[in-house]
Design an enzyme around this catalytic site. Structure first.
Site, PDB file in Angstrom:
ATOM      1  N   VAL A 110       0.774  -1.165  -0.019  1.00  0.00           N
ATOM      2  CA  VAL A 110       0.076  -0.090   0.013  1.00  0.00           C
ATOM      3  C   VAL A 110       0.833   1.171  -0.020  1.00  0.00           C
ATOM      4  CG1 VAL A 110      -1.858   1.316   1.264  1.00  0.00           C
ATOM      5  CG2 VAL A 110      -1.865  -1.318   1.251  1.00  0.00           C
ATOM      6  N   LYS A 111       0.520   2.085  -0.997  1.00  0.00           N
ATOM      7  CA  LYS A 111       1.341   3.283  -1.251  1.00  0.00           C
ATOM      8  C   LYS A 111       0.836   4.409  -0.433  1.00  0.00           C
ATOM      9  CE  LYS A 111       4.381   5.050  -4.903  1.00  0.00           C
ATOM     10  NZ  LYS A 111       4.513   5.365  -6.612  1.00  0.00           N
ATOM     11  N   VAL A 112       1.436   5.099   0.368  1.00  0.00           N
ATOM     12  CA  VAL A 112       0.892   6.080   1.275  1.00  0.00           C
ATOM     13  C   VAL A 112       1.643   7.398   1.226  1.00  0.00           C
ATOM     14  CG1 VAL A 112       0.122   6.682   3.595  1.00  0.00           C
ATOM     15  CG2 VAL A 112       0.078   4.140   2.982  1.00  0.00           C
TER      16      VAL A 112
END
Ligand code: E4P
Length: 218
Positions: free
Chosen positions: A86-88
């Site tokens: 998950v890219k945050v």
């Protein structure tokens, strides 16, 4: 150093994967839009399609900027496939979300890193990867590669487990310097990866070997 490709283009992902050196993929909302992938269902399907091509981590970026939204989106993305990371974004709620994901065993890539301080915060929160944007720093006359070197030194001194994923790569020198300065991963467009193959003396040398072989073997 691992090689990720920075694209949502299926043909390019397949070409890099066929080369045998691909370890993963990073995407972002701009790259998805460039491929004309629109709507939640189509976007989710595209991530699964990518995961089915490459056996390695695939970064899928949230578009929420509040804690609850990031968590909801991130959990949905992580449930798509075991290789999804998950890219945050590096914002306050993003850091809180990275800490939460880390406690739940969900892997994260903290994106839009432009300073050592941001890298330290993301590492403290337990990010799996941090993505310093080399090319965009070069664009504003800051030496992007020096950020990789600074972060690598800090992470080594502190013993952080977070991996440095050099992003916004624009040319083969960025890849070579990333390896030299201690990045764990680069994510690059296909053309910069393929540019590593090239040297005029290789072409000249091969031409001569083949010509000499032909002369003596007919
Ligand atoms: C990182 O993961 C980003 O997707 C990407 O590397 C940004 O690159 P750009 O600055 O060329 O858009």
């Amino acid at each position: 150093m691992k090689f990720f490709i920075d694209t949502a283009n299926i043909a390019q992902i397949k070409e890099a994967n066929d080369l045998g050196i691909l370890d993963g993929v990073t995407t972002n909302p701009s790259l998805m839009a460039k491929e004309g992938i629109k709507g939640t269902d189509a976007i989710m399907k595209h991530y699964v399609d990518i995961c089915n091509i490459v056996s390695g981590d695939v970064s899928a970026e949230v578009i929420s900027t509040d804690f609850d939204g990031i968590i909801r989106e991130g959990e949905n993305l992580a449930a798509l496939h075991e290789n999804i990371v998950v890219k945050v974004p590096m914002i306050k709620d993003g850091v809180k979300a990275i800490k939460y994901f880390s406690s739940k065993g969900i892997r994260t890539n903290c994106t839009l890193i432009f300073s050592p301080g941001q890298a330290i915060l993301a590492a403290k929160a337990g990010a799996t990867y941090i993505s310093p944007f080399v090319g965009r720093l070069d664009d504003i006359s800051y030496d992007g590669m020096s950020l990789i070197a600074e972060i690598a030194q800090i992470f080594a001194v502190q013993g952080y487990q977070t991996q440095i994923l050099a992003a916004s790569i624009r040319n083969p020198i960025h890849i070579i310097k990333s390896a030299q300065y201690g990045a764990h991963v680069i994510t690059s467009p296909l053309d910069s990866i393929l540019a590593l193959l090239k040297h005029p003396l290789t072409d000249i040398g091969l031409e001569k070997f083949l010509a000499d072989h032909k002369k003596s073997n007919g």
